[in-house]
Design an enzyme around this catalytic site. Structure first.
Site, PDB file in Angstrom:
ATOM      1  N   LYS A  98       1.167  -1.254   0.118  1.00 30.80           N
ATOM      2  CA  LYS A  98      -0.123   0.263  -0.039  1.00 30.80           C
ATOM      3  C   LYS A  98       0.626   1.321   0.008  1.00 30.80           C
ATOM      4  O   LYS A  98       1.567   1.117   0.145  1.00 30.80           O
ATOM      5  CB  LYS A  98      -1.169   0.058   1.867  1.00 30.80           C
ATOM      6  CG  LYS A  98       0.363   0.198   2.634  1.00 30.80           C
ATOM      7  CD  LYS A  98      -1.289  -0.210   3.429  1.00 30.80           C
ATOM      8  CE  LYS A  98       0.228  -0.459   4.547  1.00 30.80           C
ATOM      9  NZ  LYS A  98      -1.227  -0.733   5.523  1.00 30.80           N
ATOM     10  N   MET A 144      11.219  25.058   0.428  1.00 26.14           N
ATOM     11  CA  MET A 144      10.611  23.659   0.241  1.00 26.14           C
ATOM     12  C   MET A 144      11.852  23.319  -1.285  1.00 26.14           C
ATOM     13  O   MET A 144      10.926  21.956  -0.854  1.00 26.14           O
ATOM     14  CB  MET A 144       9.450  24.688  -0.515  1.00 26.14           C
ATOM     15  CG  MET A 144       8.849  22.790  -1.295  1.00 26.14           C
ATOM     16  SD  MET A 144       7.162  24.077  -2.982  1.00 26.14           S
ATOM     17  CE  MET A 144       6.030  24.615  -1.268  1.00 26.14           C
ATOM     18  N   TYR A 146      14.939  31.128   5.176  1.00 25.27           N
ATOM     19  CA  TYR A 146      14.069  31.864   5.835  1.00 25.27           C
ATOM     20  C   TYR A 146      14.185  32.094   7.122  1.00 25.27           C
ATOM     21  O   TYR A 146      14.037  31.225   7.950  1.00 25.27           O
ATOM     22  CB  TYR A 146      12.743  31.376   5.092  1.00 25.27           C
ATOM     23  CG  TYR A 146      12.522  31.002   3.459  1.00 25.27           C
ATOM     24  CD1 TYR A 146      12.765  32.711   3.348  1.00 25.27           C
ATOM     25  CD2 TYR A 146      12.143  29.872   2.414  1.00 25.27           C
ATOM     26  CE1 TYR A 146      12.828  32.483   1.255  1.00 25.27           C
ATOM     27  CE2 TYR A 146      12.086  29.802   1.476  1.00 25.27           C
ATOM     28  CZ  TYR A 146      12.010  31.024   0.712  1.00 25.27           C
ATOM     29  OH  TYR A 146      12.068  30.714  -0.722  1.00 25.27           O
TER      30      TYR A 146
HETATM   31  C1  LIG Z   1       0.020  -1.742   6.934  1.00 22.32           C
HETATM   32  C2  LIG Z   1      -0.638  -3.236   7.158  1.00 22.32           C
HETATM   33  C3  LIG Z   1      -0.129  -4.179   7.411  1.00 22.32           C
HETATM   34  C4  LIG Z   1       1.609  -3.904   7.148  1.00 22.32           C
HETATM   35  O1  LIG Z   1       2.114  -3.991   8.547  1.00 22.32           O
HETATM   36  P1  LIG Z   1       3.857  -3.384   8.792  1.00 22.32           P
HETATM   37  O2  LIG Z   1       4.076  -3.572   9.883  1.00 22.32           O
HETATM   38  O3  LIG Z   1       4.199  -2.913   7.356  1.00 22.32           O
HETATM   39  O4  LIG Z   1       4.064  -4.516   8.171  1.00 22.32           O
HETATM   40  C5  LIG Z   1      -0.757  -5.078   7.595  1.00 22.32           C
HETATM   41  N1  LIG Z   1      -2.402  -5.313   7.703  1.00 22.32           N
HETATM   42  C6  LIG Z   1      -2.651  -4.205   7.695  1.00 22.32           C
HETATM   43  C7  LIG Z   1      -4.285  -4.318   7.734  1.00 22.32           C
HETATM   44  C8  LIG Z   1      -2.712  -2.825   7.739  1.00 22.32           C
HETATM   45  O5  LIG Z   1      -3.168  -2.095   7.359  1.00 22.32           O
END
Ligand SMILES: *Cc1c(COP(=O)(O)O)cnc(C)c1O
Length: 340
Positions: free
Chosen positions: A4, A278, A231
């Site tokens: 993700k 930035m 800045y």
């Molecule tokens: C993000 C997530 C993971 C992974 O977690 P890590 O600590 O990066 O291994 C596993 N399960 C769910 C439901 C998540 O949202």
């Protein structure tokens, strides 16, 4: 592997392709677009989407064979109906909320939902999971309580001759520290990227961060006593100092800092002075006389015998390593090197 948020900033597709090549059997993401992006890139392994889906999204899940969660009666019925209209069987998992109070059906109220799910003709109940609230800290009291609650649900399922398929509970912290919760699959995200979820979880061999972030010295200036830097004039030289200007800033994902943080130049630590902008930040290289324009500068990663890790940068903004990895902006080009 959980890929993700662009595989925590590393790039979802290259990371997913590499993971699959290395033997990873399933991927997980958090949004519909992330899942479709992986499918469009030709990735065929099962993809699990965390969270809840709208009816519109369920149609896509069905069409693209994406595994989603159905955690309440209304969604279960709606998805079964959709699948039956298409004459398909939809692959689903169920999330048990064992104490995170986020997604899923509360462990103590799960029976009716499980029974309903098991009774649907067009839903393939292929997995059941829960998620830890605190798996990477030293105190495992609540993690073990969550595991007890999840096990209670699993025992009820077995006792009622229901098959829930793949059981999964562990993120990286759980994978490292809670072997009793491994079940049939683990959902690791940060650990396969070479970063530990916390400073206190178990260490294992061969874990090295795969991401480093580099820039180059764009200019070198000499400050006279009384000169200020950046800045807000947050730094004032009290003596002659030699400083380097780096063409990166908070617009690239480096935290907004003032006279805090370091970078590595010629294998040595150079402190950030003034407030970073930035697109630029200034570092003191008085003690690194050999530093020249266009020398490589490491913001995150190893250089020489020193290393700046994601936990160190996270402290600058009172955050966690996850936030630093995922926070690098798209204007920083990603360059992929094959592992040796
Ligand atoms: C993000 C997530 C993971 C992974 O977690 P890590 O600590 O990066 O291994 C596993 N399960 C769910 C439901 C998540 O949202």
């Amino acid at each position: 592997m959980v890929v993700k948020d662009l595989a925590y900033g590393h790039g979802a597709i290259p990371v997913a392709q590499h993971a699959v090549k290395a033997g990873c059997k399933r991927l997980a993401v958090a949004t519909m677009d992330e899942a479709i992006g992986l499918r469009d890139a030709g990735i065929k392994v099962p993809i699990l989407i965390f969270g809840e889906r709208t009816t519109e999204e369920l149609k896509y899940c069905l069409k693209e064979s994406l595994t989603c969660f159905v955690n309440d009666a209304a969604t279960i019925k709606a998805y079964d109906k959709l699948a039956s209209q298409e004459n398909l069987r939809a692959i689903v998992h169920l999330e048990i909320d064992s104490g995170l109070s986020r997604y899923g059906v509360r462990w103590s109220e799960a029976k009716a939902v499980i029974q309903l799910l098991a009774d649907q003709k067009n839903l393939l109940f292929t997995g059941i999971m829960s998620h830890f609230a605190m798996s990477d800290e030293l105190d495992k009291t609540f993690a073990n309580e969550q595991l007890r609650r999840f096990n209670e649900v699993l025992a009820w399922i077995t006792g009622n001759n229901i098959t829930a398929g793949c059981r999964h509970m562990c993120n990286s912290g759980g994978f490292l520290d809670l072997p009793q919760a491994h079940f049939d699959m683990v959902r690791t995200g940060i650990l396969p990227l070479g970063v530990y979820p916390s400073q206190v979880c178990r260490r294992i061999q061969g874990i090295e961060p795969i991401m480093s972030v580099k820039t180059k010295v764009a200019a070198i200036r000499v400050l006279q006593p009384g000169d200020t830097v950046g800045y807000g004039m947050r730094y004032e030289a009290t003596e002659t100092r030699r400083i380097a200007v780096l063409p990166v800033g908070y617009g690239d994902g480096y935290p907004r800092v003032r006279n805090a943080g370091h970078v590595l130049i010629c294998g040595k630590r150079a402190p950030i002075i003034g407030g970073n902008a930035m697109d630029a930040m200034m570092v003191d290289i008085t003690d690194i006389p050999q530093a020249q324009v266009w020398d490589i500068v490491t913001l995150l990663g190893k250089q020489g015998n020193d290393e700046i890790n994601a936990h160190e940068i996270a402290k600058l903004k009172g955050s966690v390593s996850y936030d630093i990895l995922a926070g690098w902006r798209s204007r920083l080009p990603r360059i992929y090197k094959d592992s040796p």
